[in-house]
Structure formats: structure tokens, C-alpha cells
Design a protein around this motif. Sequence first.
Motif, PDB file in Angstrom:
ATOM      1  N   TYR A 103       0.856  -1.213   0.000  1.00  0.00           N
ATOM      2  CA  TYR A 103       0.000   0.000   0.000  1.00  0.00           C
ATOM      3  C   TYR A 103       0.881   1.249   0.000  1.00  0.00           C
ATOM      4  O   TYR A 103       0.890   2.003   0.965  1.00  0.00           O
ATOM      5  N   PRO A 104       1.618   1.434  -1.099  1.00  0.00           N
ATOM      6  CA  PRO A 104       2.629   2.510  -1.096  1.00  0.00           C
ATOM      7  C   PRO A 104       2.063   3.875  -1.467  1.00  0.00           C
ATOM      8  O   PRO A 104       2.560   4.521  -2.376  1.00  0.00           O
ATOM      9  N   ASP A 105       1.030   4.298  -0.774  1.00  0.00           N
ATOM     10  CA  ASP A 105       0.420   5.592  -1.062  1.00  0.00           C
ATOM     11  C   ASP A 105       1.210   6.694  -0.341  1.00  0.00           C
ATOM     12  O   ASP A 105       0.990   6.956   0.844  1.00  0.00           O
ATOM     13  N   SER A 106       2.123   7.328  -1.075  1.00  0.00           N
ATOM     14  CA  SER A 106       3.045   8.267  -0.426  1.00  0.00           C
ATOM     15  C   SER A 106       2.331   9.527   0.089  1.00  0.00           C
ATOM     16  O   SER A 106       2.869  10.235   0.941  1.00  0.00           O
ATOM     17  N   GLU A 107       1.119   9.798  -0.418  1.00  0.00           N
ATOM     18  CA  GLU A 107       0.310  10.910   0.117  1.00  0.00           C
ATOM     19  C   GLU A 107       0.154  10.804   1.631  1.00  0.00           C
ATOM     20  O   GLU A 107       0.129  11.797   2.337  1.00  0.00           O
ATOM     21  N   LEU A 108       0.035   9.548   2.082  1.00  0.00           N
ATOM     22  CA  LEU A 108      -0.198   9.313   3.515  1.00  0.00           C
ATOM     23  C   LEU A 108       0.989   9.758   4.361  1.00  0.00           C
ATOM     24  O   LEU A 108       0.854   9.986   5.558  1.00  0.00           O
ATOM     25  N   LEU A 109       2.152   9.871   3.719  1.00  0.00           N
ATOM     26  CA  LEU A 109       3.351  10.249   4.461  1.00  0.00           C
ATOM     27  C   LEU A 109       3.567  11.760   4.453  1.00  0.00           C
ATOM     28  O   LEU A 109       4.632  12.253   4.818  1.00  0.00           O
ATOM     29  N   SER A 110       2.533  12.484   4.013  1.00  0.00           N
ATOM     30  CA  SER A 110       2.638  13.935   4.132  1.00  0.00           C
ATOM     31  C   SER A 110       1.534  14.467   5.045  1.00  0.00           C
ATOM     32  O   SER A 110       1.289  15.661   5.119  1.00  0.00           O
ATOM     33  N   LYS A 111       0.838  13.528   5.726  1.00  0.00           N
ATOM     34  CA  LYS A 111      -0.206  13.939   6.672  1.00  0.00           C
ATOM     35  C   LYS A 111       0.305  13.808   8.104  1.00  0.00           C
ATOM     36  O   LYS A 111       1.377  13.253   8.334  1.00  0.00           O
ATOM     37  N   LYS A 112      -0.514  14.290   9.047  1.00  0.00           N
ATOM     38  CA  LYS A 112      -0.143  14.196  10.471  1.00  0.00           C
ATOM     39  C   LYS A 112      -1.085  13.248  11.195  1.00  0.00           C
ATOM     40  O   LYS A 112      -2.257  13.116  10.802  1.00  0.00           O
ATOM     41  N   TYR A 113      -0.572  12.625  12.230  1.00  0.00           N
ATOM     42  CA  TYR A 113      -1.339  11.602  12.961  1.00  0.00           C
ATOM     43  C   TYR A 113      -1.184  11.779  14.473  1.00  0.00           C
ATOM     44  O   TYR A 113      -0.157  12.259  14.951  1.00  0.00           O
ATOM     45  N   ASP A 114      -2.197  11.301  15.188  1.00  0.00           N
ATOM     46  CA  ASP A 114      -2.111  11.297  16.650  1.00  0.00           C
ATOM     47  C   ASP A 114      -1.337  10.080  17.139  1.00  0.00           C
ATOM     48  O   ASP A 114      -0.747  10.097  18.210  1.00  0.00           O
TER      49      ASP A 114
END
Length: 211
Positions: free
Chosen positions: A111-122
Motif C-alpha cells: 500500500y505505497p500511497d506516499s500521500e499518507l506520508l505527508s499527513k499528520k497523525y495522533d
Amino acid sequence: MTCPLCLEQKAELFDQDKYRKYWKCHACGLIFVARDQLLSDQDEKKRYDSHQNSESDPGYRAYLTKLALLAEPFLNKGESGLDYGCGRTLVLEEILKERGFVVSSFDLYYYPDSELLSKKYDFIILSEVIEHLREPRETMIFLRGLLNPGGRFLIKTKPAPESVGEFSNWFYKRDLTHVQFFNENSFDELARLCQLQSPHYLGEDIFLFKE
Ligand SMILES: [Zn+2]
């Protein structure tokens, strides 16, 4: 031999078997495989493809539900999380969504969706992932940057046995995709690098790192 976590250049040969040599860092105690002995991407993926975990396997779901139940007291409903290195399935994401969290899943191979690595998480979960990372220092510092204020890491990995004898016979090191093994000291080093507190052990090989 440079430690891939703290970059100390002094490491001693701790153990070896017919496949690999295992080094132990003098400074942080991380036990690691030399980077020139890692599998190729292709061979690594082949091994992951052969893992049996699937959505339909009730054992796998129960295993991940345990993780969710242990983590839940340290999370707040509605918080956002990332399952980093989820593997071939989205089972943990589904379990956490059912329990009221907003969860995404990333995996370098599946699931290499790199968009997810530019978001923030708790919170970011690494379940049986940190022992696979080729660049643990860089990856963990990067992921730290994705945490919101008050964010947490939940890291599941088997802590390394202290004695060479136990390590030699340890099933966990036989998986050739496992390339480093943590103990208390190396977890403290990881916490320091990420400017988080020393981890809190939740049981079931799960460690909570928070600010
Ligand atoms: Zn080190």
C-alpha cells in the motif's frame, strides 16, 4: 561497523550463523545485521508474499485485536492513526475503525500511497515492522515528524535476549527480513532520537512511546 540507530562506529560481533553476522552496538546495545548482508528488495518481497496472514484468517484478526485492546486505553476516540508497514492486509485498520478511530495504512510493498506520508497523525503503529527497517534511524525520525503534538508511537517487536546463548537459538532472528533487534537501552536511544519518553511496556511485545 556503524550502528544503524545511533551511528556509533564501535560494534562487536555478537553472534553468527550460516546466513548472517549479528553485531552489537557498544553505545546503544542494538543488535543488527551488517547492511551489506541484507536481502535484496526482490527477495524481501518474495518472503512477505509467502506470509500467510489474511483477512479471512480468524487467528490473525484475534492477534491484531489484542494489540488494539492493549493500545486503546492510551488513545482517544476519534484520533487519527497510521498503521505503518501494514503488510498485505488492512485488518488492523478495520479493527481500529470499528473501535472509533480514523486510521490509514501504509506499506512500502503493498500500500505505497506516499500521500499518507505527508499527513499528520495522533498515533503511528509499527506492528512487527521496526525489526525490518533498512534505515531505522532515518525512518523513525521521519515518522516522528508526522506526529501531532501529544502524538504516540506504538511499536510491537520482540525484545532481544541478553545472552548470546539465548540469542543463538532465538526463532525471531531466523527470519532473514529481521535486521535489527532492540533491548531496553536501544529503545531508550530511539526515544531520545525521537524526543519522546522511554517507552512504557503494554504487554504482548508492545511498547508505547509518548512525549
Ligand atoms: Zn547504537
